[in-house]
Design a protein around this motif. Structure first.
Motif, PDB file in Angstrom:
ATOM      1  N   PRO A 179       0.690  -1.298  -0.262  1.00 33.59           N
ATOM      2  CA  PRO A 179      -0.002   0.173  -0.072  1.00 33.59           C
ATOM      3  C   PRO A 179       1.018   0.929   0.124  1.00 33.59           C
ATOM      4  N   GLN A 180       1.610   1.361   1.322  1.00 31.55           N
ATOM      5  CA  GLN A 180       2.425   2.787   1.348  1.00 31.55           C
ATOM      6  C   GLN A 180       3.298   2.624   0.221  1.00 31.55           C
ATOM      7  N   GLU A 181       4.040   1.885  -0.705  1.00 29.18           N
ATOM      8  CA  GLU A 181       4.995   2.470  -2.133  1.00 29.18           C
ATOM      9  C   GLU A 181       3.709   2.820  -3.072  1.00 29.18           C
ATOM     10  N   SER A 182       3.386   1.705  -3.152  1.00 30.63           N
ATOM     11  CA  SER A 182       2.281   1.778  -4.814  1.00 30.63           C
ATOM     12  C   SER A 182       1.449   2.664  -4.645  1.00 30.63           C
ATOM     13  N   LEU A 183       1.181   3.676  -3.176  1.00 30.34           N
ATOM     14  CA  LEU A 183      -0.116   4.861  -3.013  1.00 30.34           C
ATOM     15  C   LEU A 183       0.964   6.100  -3.202  1.00 30.34           C
ATOM     16  N   GLN A 184       2.496   6.067  -2.735  1.00 28.29           N
ATOM     17  CA  GLN A 184       3.044   6.698  -3.030  1.00 28.29           C
ATOM     18  C   GLN A 184       3.521   7.583  -4.143  1.00 28.29           C
ATOM     19  N   GLN A 185       3.612   6.131  -5.078  1.00 30.58           N
ATOM     20  CA  GLN A 185       4.454   6.151  -6.221  1.00 30.58           C
ATOM     21  C   GLN A 185       2.232   7.305  -7.417  1.00 30.58           C
ATOM     22  N   LEU A 186       1.336   6.614  -6.438  1.00 28.45           N
ATOM     23  CA  LEU A 186       0.544   6.939  -7.710  1.00 28.45           C
ATOM     24  C   LEU A 186       0.097   8.641  -7.116  1.00 28.45           C
ATOM     25  N   LEU A 187      -0.015   8.862  -5.810  1.00 30.05           N
ATOM     26  CA  LEU A 187      -0.171  10.233  -5.550  1.00 30.05           C
ATOM     27  C   LEU A 187       1.467  11.415  -6.717  1.00 30.05           C
ATOM     28  N   GLU A 188       2.221  10.402  -6.593  1.00 31.62           N
ATOM     29  CA  GLU A 188       3.293  11.043  -7.539  1.00 31.62           C
ATOM     30  C   GLU A 188       3.100  11.647  -8.418  1.00 31.62           C
ATOM     31  N   PHE A 189       1.924  11.145  -9.022  1.00 29.68           N
ATOM     32  CA  PHE A 189       1.841  10.485 -10.289  1.00 29.68           C
ATOM     33  C   PHE A 189       0.656  12.170 -11.036  1.00 29.68           C
ATOM     34  N   LEU A 190      -0.454  11.437  -9.679  1.00 28.21           N
ATOM     35  CA  LEU A 190      -1.453  11.898  -9.715  1.00 28.21           C
ATOM     36  C   LEU A 190      -1.050  13.784 -10.062  1.00 28.21           C
ATOM     37  N   LEU A 191      -0.545  14.108  -8.856  1.00 30.57           N
ATOM     38  CA  LEU A 191       0.246  15.791  -8.167  1.00 30.57           C
ATOM     39  C   LEU A 191       0.490  16.155 -10.120  1.00 30.57           C
ATOM     40  N   GLY A 192       1.949  15.337 -10.252  1.00 25.16           N
ATOM     41  CA  GLY A 192       2.750  15.842 -11.426  1.00 25.16           C
ATOM     42  C   GLY A 192       2.297  16.047 -12.455  1.00 25.16           C
ATOM     43  N   TRP A 193       1.033  15.224 -13.211  1.00 27.23           N
ATOM     44  CA  TRP A 193      -0.341  15.270 -14.244  1.00 27.23           C
ATOM     45  C   TRP A 193      -0.724  16.450 -14.190  1.00 27.23           C
ATOM     46  N   LEU A 194      -1.631  16.339 -12.430  1.00 30.01           N
ATOM     47  CA  LEU A 194      -2.121  17.653 -12.831  1.00 30.01           C
ATOM     48  C   LEU A 194      -1.117  19.271 -12.347  1.00 30.01           C
ATOM     49  N   VAL A 195      -0.720  19.619 -11.886  1.00 31.88           N
ATOM     50  CA  VAL A 195       0.696  20.335 -12.257  1.00 31.88           C
ATOM     51  C   VAL A 195       0.647  20.579 -13.432  1.00 31.88           C
ATOM     52  N   ASN A 196       1.501  19.724 -13.921  1.00 33.39           N
ATOM     53  CA  ASN A 196       2.100  19.816 -15.734  1.00 33.39           C
ATOM     54  C   ASN A 196       0.572  20.597 -16.576  1.00 33.39           C
TER      55      ASN A 196
END
Length: 273
Positions: free
Chosen positions: A244-261
């Protein structure tokens, strides 16, 4: 013909040129499909599949090497997507295409797969290459999910909906930091469901606004939105459950990165009415 449009440019010359070549191979297959199948095209189809396999392998190697060099946090996700593409293309090498009707079926399926995958992968993933801080820097900010004035585009409805998307992502971020295995999985499912539904609602509102002002960038926006929705729909819940924590961390980074970009480099181009 499938167009390599400006929204497919990621700003890295070698990768952009290799993407153009992949589109050329797609159009080569599309041209063959458009012609009447009145003769055996076994050799032509076999050569296209082999060429795609070879060139994609070269491109993915270059792309991944570049991402490793700049410590891009999306490298793990990119490798997984590249592996999926390789397997899909190589599956075609074992299909019996001696029969002309089977050649038509395989070519139709191949063209449809390539068109969807290339657009979605480039616009949904490759556009982030080099746009995110290195992994070790990203989530140590005081509040990486804070919606700041930098993200305002000046259209009240869209700005308010962007703020809500950031709020949902921040909710996920807080859950990751205080993850409780006993109840965390159900909570993250609720957050992801909320994110998917609200994102679809937001994209609909945004596209309706762009349509109302006859914005020339609407189709590019639709492709980007479609790519992001596909990402959300294809989240691996079993991976979240197991790690959970590792996969959620990676998912969160993608979501936030995509939104910002997407907001900074695409939505800010939307003109005011």
């Amino acid at each position: 013909m499938f167009q390599f449009t400006d929204d497919c440019l990621i700003g890295i010359e070698q990768i952009d040129e290799e993407h153009r070549t992949l589109f050329s191979l797609l159009n080569k297959a599309g041209t063959m499909l458009a012609n009447d199948f009145c003769s055996d095209r076994y050799q032509d189809l076999k050569e296209i599949i082999e060429e795609l396999d070879y060139y994609a392998e070269q491109h993915f190697t270059h792309e991944e090497d570049y991402m490793v060099q700049i410590c891009d946090p999306e490298i793990i996700r990119q490798r997984a997507q590249h592996a999926f593409f390789r397997e899909k293309i190589r599956d075609y090498e074992f299909v019996n295409i001696d029969d002309i009707d089977e050649q038509q079926r395989v070519l139709t399926e191949l063209v449809n797969f390539l068109a969807k995958w290339l657009y979605r992968h480039i616009i949904g993933s490759d556009v982030l290459i080099g746009k995110l801080p290195p992994l070790e820097e990203w989530m140590v900010r005081e509040n990486p999910c804070e919606f700041t004035d930098d993200y305002l585009i000046g259209i009240e409805l869209i700005d308010n909906e962007h703020k809500e998307l950031f709020r949902i992502v921040d909710q996920a971020n807080r859950l990751v930091k205080s993850y409780d295995r006993a109840s965390g999985y159900d909570k993250i499912l609720d957050i992801l469901d909320n994110l998917k539904e609200y994102t679809k609602e937001h994209f609909t509102d945004e596209e309706e606004y762009m349509e109302s002002i006859h914005y020339e960038g609407l189709e590019a926006q639709r492709r980007a939105h479609d790519a992001f929705i596909q990402k959300l729909e294809n989240i691996d819940l079993s991976e979240i459950d197991e790690n959970p924590q590792e996969s959620l961390q990676q998912l969160l980074e993608f979501l936030l990165g995509w939104l910002v970009n997407h907001i900074l480099h695409t939505d800010k181009k939307i003109p005011l009415q």
